[in-house]
Design a protein around this motif. Structure first.
Motif, PDB file in Angstrom:
ATOM      1  N   GLU A 140       0.823  -1.214   0.000  1.00  0.00           N
ATOM      2  CA  GLU A 140       0.000   0.000   0.000  1.00  0.00           C
ATOM      3  C   GLU A 140       0.859   1.267   0.000  1.00  0.00           C
ATOM      4  O   GLU A 140       0.694   2.156   0.833  1.00  0.00           O
ATOM      5  CB  GLU A 140      -0.934  -0.002   1.214  1.00  0.00           C
ATOM      6  N   VAL A 141       1.763   1.342  -0.950  1.00  0.00           N
ATOM      7  CA  VAL A 141       2.737   2.431  -1.016  1.00  0.00           C
ATOM      8  C   VAL A 141       2.180   3.613  -1.796  1.00  0.00           C
ATOM      9  O   VAL A 141       1.634   3.454  -2.878  1.00  0.00           O
ATOM     10  CB  VAL A 141       4.042   1.949  -1.693  1.00  0.00           C
ATOM     11  N   SER A 142       2.324   4.799  -1.228  1.00  0.00           N
ATOM     12  CA  SER A 142       2.039   6.028  -1.965  1.00  0.00           C
ATOM     13  C   SER A 142       3.190   6.995  -1.687  1.00  0.00           C
ATOM     14  O   SER A 142       3.680   7.079  -0.555  1.00  0.00           O
ATOM     15  CB  SER A 142       0.698   6.631  -1.566  1.00  0.00           C
ATOM     16  N   ILE A 143       3.602   7.683  -2.732  1.00  0.00           N
ATOM     17  CA  ILE A 143       4.756   8.573  -2.618  1.00  0.00           C
ATOM     18  C   ILE A 143       4.354   9.971  -3.049  1.00  0.00           C
ATOM     19  O   ILE A 143       3.827  10.164  -4.142  1.00  0.00           O
ATOM     20  CB  ILE A 143       5.929   8.064  -3.474  1.00  0.00           C
ATOM     21  N   ALA A 144       4.604  10.929  -2.174  1.00  0.00           N
ATOM     22  CA  ALA A 144       4.341  12.334  -2.475  1.00  0.00           C
ATOM     23  C   ALA A 144       5.682  13.028  -2.663  1.00  0.00           C
ATOM     24  O   ALA A 144       6.528  13.008  -1.766  1.00  0.00           O
ATOM     25  CB  ALA A 144       3.570  12.983  -1.343  1.00  0.00           C
ATOM     26  N   VAL A 145       5.876  13.610  -3.833  1.00  0.00           N
ATOM     27  CA  VAL A 145       7.121  14.310  -4.127  1.00  0.00           C
ATOM     28  C   VAL A 145       7.024  15.727  -3.591  1.00  0.00           C
ATOM     29  O   VAL A 145       6.144  16.487  -3.980  1.00  0.00           O
ATOM     30  CB  VAL A 145       7.400  14.321  -5.646  1.00  0.00           C
ATOM     31  N   LYS A 146       7.909  16.059  -2.664  1.00  0.00           N
ATOM     32  CA  LYS A 146       7.948  17.413  -2.100  1.00  0.00           C
ATOM     33  C   LYS A 146       8.816  18.303  -2.980  1.00  0.00           C
ATOM     34  O   LYS A 146       8.429  19.379  -3.368  1.00  0.00           O
ATOM     35  CB  LYS A 146       8.528  17.390  -0.684  1.00  0.00           C
ATOM     36  N   LYS A 147      10.003  17.828  -3.246  1.00  0.00           N
ATOM     37  CA  LYS A 147      10.970  18.482  -4.127  1.00  0.00           C
ATOM     38  C   LYS A 147      11.638  17.364  -4.910  1.00  0.00           C
ATOM     39  O   LYS A 147      11.384  16.190  -4.659  1.00  0.00           O
ATOM     40  CB  LYS A 147      12.034  19.240  -3.321  1.00  0.00           C
ATOM     41  N   GLU A 148      12.510  17.726  -5.794  1.00  0.00           N
ATOM     42  CA  GLU A 148      13.197  16.717  -6.597  1.00  0.00           C
ATOM     43  C   GLU A 148      14.062  15.806  -5.728  1.00  0.00           C
ATOM     44  O   GLU A 148      14.320  14.666  -6.076  1.00  0.00           O
ATOM     45  CB  GLU A 148      14.065  17.411  -7.649  1.00  0.00           C
ATOM     46  N   ASN A 149      14.483  16.305  -4.559  1.00  0.00           N
ATOM     47  CA  ASN A 149      15.343  15.514  -3.688  1.00  0.00           C
ATOM     48  C   ASN A 149      14.706  15.209  -2.326  1.00  0.00           C
ATOM     49  O   ASN A 149      15.392  14.871  -1.379  1.00  0.00           O
ATOM     50  CB  ASN A 149      16.678  16.229  -3.487  1.00  0.00           C
ATOM     51  N   SER A 150      13.386  15.326  -2.230  1.00  0.00           N
ATOM     52  CA  SER A 150      12.697  15.061  -0.973  1.00  0.00           C
ATOM     53  C   SER A 150      11.307  14.496  -1.260  1.00  0.00           C
ATOM     54  O   SER A 150      10.530  15.096  -1.994  1.00  0.00           O
ATOM     55  CB  SER A 150      12.576  16.360  -0.167  1.00  0.00           C
ATOM     56  N   VAL A 151      11.025  13.332  -0.672  1.00  0.00           N
ATOM     57  CA  VAL A 151       9.720  12.700  -0.856  1.00  0.00           C
ATOM     58  C   VAL A 151       9.198  12.203   0.483  1.00  0.00           C
ATOM     59  O   VAL A 151       9.954  12.024   1.431  1.00  0.00           O
ATOM     60  CB  VAL A 151       9.773  11.500  -1.850  1.00  0.00           C
ATOM     61  N   SER A 152       7.903  11.972   0.518  1.00  0.00           N
ATOM     62  CA  SER A 152       7.264  11.359   1.670  1.00  0.00           C
ATOM     63  C   SER A 152       6.672  10.037   1.197  1.00  0.00           C
ATOM     64  O   SER A 152       5.871  10.009   0.270  1.00  0.00           O
ATOM     65  CB  SER A 152       6.166  12.275   2.207  1.00  0.00           C
ATOM     66  N   VAL A 153       7.088   8.954   1.827  1.00  0.00           N
ATOM     67  CA  VAL A 153       6.615   7.620   1.469  1.00  0.00           C
ATOM     68  C   VAL A 153       5.663   7.147   2.562  1.00  0.00           C
ATOM     69  O   VAL A 153       6.039   7.083   3.733  1.00  0.00           O
ATOM     70  CB  VAL A 153       7.793   6.623   1.338  1.00  0.00           C
ATOM     71  N   HIS A 154       4.433   6.851   2.184  1.00  0.00           N
ATOM     72  CA  HIS A 154       3.454   6.293   3.109  1.00  0.00           C
ATOM     73  C   HIS A 154       3.280   4.829   2.723  1.00  0.00           C
ATOM     74  O   HIS A 154       2.951   4.534   1.575  1.00  0.00           O
ATOM     75  CB  HIS A 154       2.122   7.043   3.011  1.00  0.00           C
ATOM     76  N   ALA A 155       3.545   3.926   3.665  1.00  0.00           N
ATOM     77  CA  ALA A 155       3.498   2.503   3.335  1.00  0.00           C
ATOM     78  C   ALA A 155       3.156   1.665   4.555  1.00  0.00           C
ATOM     79  O   ALA A 155       3.323   2.089   5.697  1.00  0.00           O
ATOM     80  CB  ALA A 155       4.844   2.056   2.767  1.00  0.00           C
ATOM     81  N   ARG A 156       2.712   0.468   4.261  1.00  0.00           N
ATOM     82  CA  ARG A 156       2.469  -0.545   5.284  1.00  0.00           C
ATOM     83  C   ARG A 156       3.678  -1.472   5.247  1.00  0.00           C
ATOM     84  O   ARG A 156       3.921  -2.147   4.240  1.00  0.00           O
ATOM     85  CB  ARG A 156       1.188  -1.306   4.967  1.00  0.00           C
ATOM     86  N   ILE A 157       4.432  -1.495   6.338  1.00  0.00           N
ATOM     87  CA  ILE A 157       5.671  -2.253   6.398  1.00  0.00           C
ATOM     88  C   ILE A 157       5.459  -3.533   7.189  1.00  0.00           C
ATOM     89  O   ILE A 157       4.964  -3.506   8.320  1.00  0.00           O
ATOM     90  CB  ILE A 157       6.793  -1.421   7.073  1.00  0.00           C
TER      91      ILE A 157
END
Length: 155
Positions: free
Chosen positions: A90-107
């Motif tokens: 259940e991974v979703s990735i939000a790109v903040k900047k080209e070198n910064s992202v937020s990964v929301h996942a079930r680990i």
């Protein structure tokens, strides 16, 4: 003098009517998302395989913990990432900047008794072409607790 006026007029007109590159907000790029996801999976694989020295190099640090202490803490931790499809769901990735992202996942995490799942967000930062995660996030997932120093009060 006349040549100078003509030349300045042409430069002014050219400057006024030439296209200008406007700064626009960064648009999320599927390439950045795929690259960040792959980087996050690599981080989890290093941890699962017990390659803590390499994992330390894939973390951002506050400067408070040494490499040796980080390795010892993870080696003694009760949880590590599960294998295969259970590792990350259940991974979703939000790109903040080209070198910064937020990964929301079930680990998926394996322990001594049974598998455990934790769903949360992780901030990944790209430094020198490599995606990194904070040490605090890894230690929090692993269940590694900091041993508190006990002070003896003497009278």
């Amino acid at each position: 003098m006349r040549k100078l006026v003509v030349w300045l007029t042409m430069a002014l007109v050219a400057g006024l009517f030439s296209p200008v590159q406007a700064k626009t907000a960064y648009q999320p790029d599927e390439g950045v998302q795929a690259e960040a996801r792959q980087g996050f999976e690599q981080i989890l694989d290093l941890w699962r395989d017990g390659k803590y020295r390499d994992l330390y190099d894939r973390t951002t640090r506050s400067g408070k913990e040494t490499r040796e202490r980080f390795i010892a803490r993870l080696a003694d931790a009760p949880l590590k990432p599960a294998c295969c499809w259970e590792k990350m769901q259940e991974v979703s990735i939000a790109v903040k900047k080209e070198n910064s992202v937020s990964v929301h996942a079930r680990i998926g995490l394996e322990g001594a008794v049974e598998k455990e799942y934790k769903t949360r967000s992780f901030k990944l930062v790209k430094e020198d072409g490599v995606w990194k995660i904070s040490q605090a996030d890894i230690q929090s997932l692993s269940g590694a607790s900091k041993k508190k120093k006990r002070y003896v009060h003497r009278k």
